[in-house]
Design a protein around this motif. Structure first.
Motif, PDB file in Angstrom:
ATOM      1  N   GLU A   6       0.836  -1.202   0.000  1.00 21.42           N
ATOM      2  CA  GLU A   6       0.000   0.000   0.000  1.00 21.42           C
ATOM      3  C   GLU A   6       0.863   1.242   0.000  1.00 21.42           C
ATOM      4  OE1 GLU A   6      -2.269  -2.801   2.998  1.00 21.42           O
ATOM      5  OE2 GLU A   6      -0.205  -2.238   2.586  1.00 21.42           O
ATOM      6  N   ARG A  19      -5.602   9.513  -2.299  1.00 25.98           N
ATOM      7  CA  ARG A  19      -5.779   8.307  -3.096  1.00 25.98           C
ATOM      8  C   ARG A  19      -4.782   7.259  -2.625  1.00 25.98           C
ATOM      9  NH1 ARG A  19      -4.965   6.906  -9.509  1.00 25.98           N
ATOM     10  NH2 ARG A  19      -2.769   6.995  -8.873  1.00 25.98           N
ATOM     11  N   SER A  21      -3.105   3.505  -3.000  1.00 26.83           N
ATOM     12  CA  SER A  21      -2.789   2.515  -4.029  1.00 26.83           C
ATOM     13  C   SER A  21      -2.307   1.238  -3.365  1.00 26.83           C
ATOM     14  CB  SER A  21      -1.698   3.029  -4.971  1.00 26.83           C
ATOM     15  OG  SER A  21      -2.086   4.212  -5.612  1.00 26.83           O
ATOM     16  N   ARG A  71      -9.854  -0.567  -9.938  1.00 28.13           N
ATOM     17  CA  ARG A  71      -8.731  -1.470 -10.148  1.00 28.13           C
ATOM     18  C   ARG A  71      -8.217  -1.344 -11.570  1.00 28.13           C
ATOM     19  NH1 ARG A  71     -10.774  -7.163  -8.663  1.00 28.13           N
ATOM     20  NH2 ARG A  71      -8.710  -7.798  -9.407  1.00 28.13           N
ATOM     21  N   THR A  77      -3.034  -3.309  -9.747  1.00 27.29           N
ATOM     22  CA  THR A  77      -3.150  -2.295  -8.707  1.00 27.29           C
ATOM     23  C   THR A  77      -4.614  -1.986  -8.428  1.00 27.29           C
ATOM     24  OG1 THR A  77      -1.038  -1.311  -9.358  1.00 27.29           O
ATOM     25  CG2 THR A  77      -2.498   0.047  -8.020  1.00 27.29           C
ATOM     26  N   TYR A  79      -7.058   0.836  -6.245  1.00 26.76           N
ATOM     27  CA  TYR A  79      -7.017   2.191  -5.713  1.00 26.76           C
ATOM     28  C   TYR A  79      -8.215   2.439  -4.807  1.00 26.76           C
ATOM     29  CZ  TYR A  79      -3.918   2.730  -9.740  1.00 26.76           C
ATOM     30  OH  TYR A  79      -2.914   2.563 -10.656  1.00 26.76           O
TER      31      TYR A  79
END
Length: 120
Positions: A6, A19, A21, A71, A77, A79
């Motif tokens: 993360e 945000r 990730s 995604r 990844t 988000y």
């Protein structure tokens, strides 16, 4: 070896945005339901949002309308866009990857967490 990493946490003023990730490796990312969970001090870990392999989303009532999970399967990844942040959103946010096979075998992985702090 499975890794969920993360990033994007931090300190943000009330009403602000962040945000998060989560970059995954070691799993067939596109086949997993990905989720963001959070744990505030002295409280149990709770669901914030999930997104299935098909793109269906689910949100906790407390974050509906403010948080958006998405995604990118090409980038492995997931988000979490967080808007209109409140002090009660302060928590460690954890990325989760979960999959249950047709035979019922469950895979469940967690990241190390990222701190989000919204001062009151």
């Amino acid at each position: 070896q499975v890794q969920l990493v993360e990033s994007g946490g931090g300190l943000v003023q009330p009403g602000g945005s962040l945000r998060l990730s989560c970059a995954a490796s070691g799993i067939r990312f596109s086949s997993y339901t990905m989720g963001w969970y959070r744990q505030a001090p002295g409280k149990q870990r709770e669901l914030a949002a999930t997104i299935t392999s098909g793109g269906s989303t689910n949100y906790a009532d407390s974050v509906k309308g403010r948080f958006t999970i998405s995604r990118d399967n090409a980038q492995n990844t997931v988000y979490l866009r967080m808007n209109s942040l409140k002090p009660e959103d302060t928590a460690v946010y954890y990325c989760n990857a979960k999959r249950t096979t047709v035979l019922g075998y469950e895979s469940n992985y967690w990241g190390q967490g990222t701190q989000v702090t919204v001062p009151s």
